[in-house]
Design a protein around this motif. Structure first.
Motif: not given
Length: 233
Positions: A18-25, A27-33, A53-58
């Protein structure tokens, strides 16, 4: 040999679909910046749901690795698995519950760049977990001081030079690893810095850990570590 990157962030999870998609999303947006050269190493510690699976998609389309334990082995095991796969000169980690915002990574990085520390520890500015947790934390710190002669003040994620983290030396697969590595660093006289970071409520679900039943285990682990250090292990 894989090319080294400046920073690896390990994210570990157990049943956090339930958490991993938003949490990694986030983090990913922050790292890209802010840290475009960094990688994320995700470790699924034996989840019974579709966390991996959710982590791989994110993480698709950015430097990353997704690793999975076949059974739940513990936070220490997840951290060791992540470090062994990491390519970063510097490594830190975040839980998958969203309690630590990505800008904590900047706080750790800035402190390391300023001081040249080998390890940067973190403490929370405030965390409303009640009196029980405060007493538990103080009790653990007192035990560490009594058994190992160092006062460890560390609540959250820490940042370290990857070459200093030896998974073969660090035996615990449990949460105790988060005590053992800083204890070894302090005892060895490594350059240590400490920063203050924020801790927010988890995004969803509930914590998989409890406190008081672990105090006896922590005491036993502290004595075991003292024996291993005495033997040069």
């Amino acid at each position: 040999m894989n090319e080294e990157v400046p920073l690896s962030i390990i994210v570990f999870a157990f049943d956090e679909e339930e958490n991993i998609g938003p949490v990694l999303g986030e983090l990913r947006a922050w790292l890209e910046q802010h840290e475009p050269g960094a990688e994320i190493v995700f470790v699924d510690d034996g989840s019974r749901d579709r966390t991996a699976d959710a982590a791989g998609r994110a993480l698709r389309g950015m430097p990353h690795a997704v690793l999975r334990h076949e059974r739940n082995r513990g936070i220490g095991a997840a951290l060791k698995t992540g470090v062994m796969a990491a390519r970063g000169e510097l490594v830190t980690f975040l839980p998958a519950d969203g309690q630590i915002a990505p800008d904590a990574v900047a706080t750790l990085r800035e402190a390391q760049a300023r001081s040249g520390a080998d390890v940067v520890l973190s403490v929370y500015d405030r965390r409303d977990d009640g009196v029980d947790r405060k007493v538990f934390s103080f009790g653990v710190r007192a035990l560490i001081a009594a058994v190992h002669g160092v006062w460890l003040k560390s609540d959250g994620p820490y940042l370290f030079r990857r070459r200093l983290f030896d998974p073969d030396q660090l035996r615990p697969d449990t949460f105790f690893l988060n005590f053992e590595f800083p204890i070894r660093a302090l005892s060895a006289g490594l350059r240590i810095d400490t920063v203050v970071i924020a801790c927010r409520p988890r995004r969803a679900g509930h914590s998989k850990s409890t406190q008081w039943h672990r105090i006896v285990g922590v005491a036993r682990d502290l004595v075991d570590l003292r024996v291993r250090r005495f033997r040069g292990l």
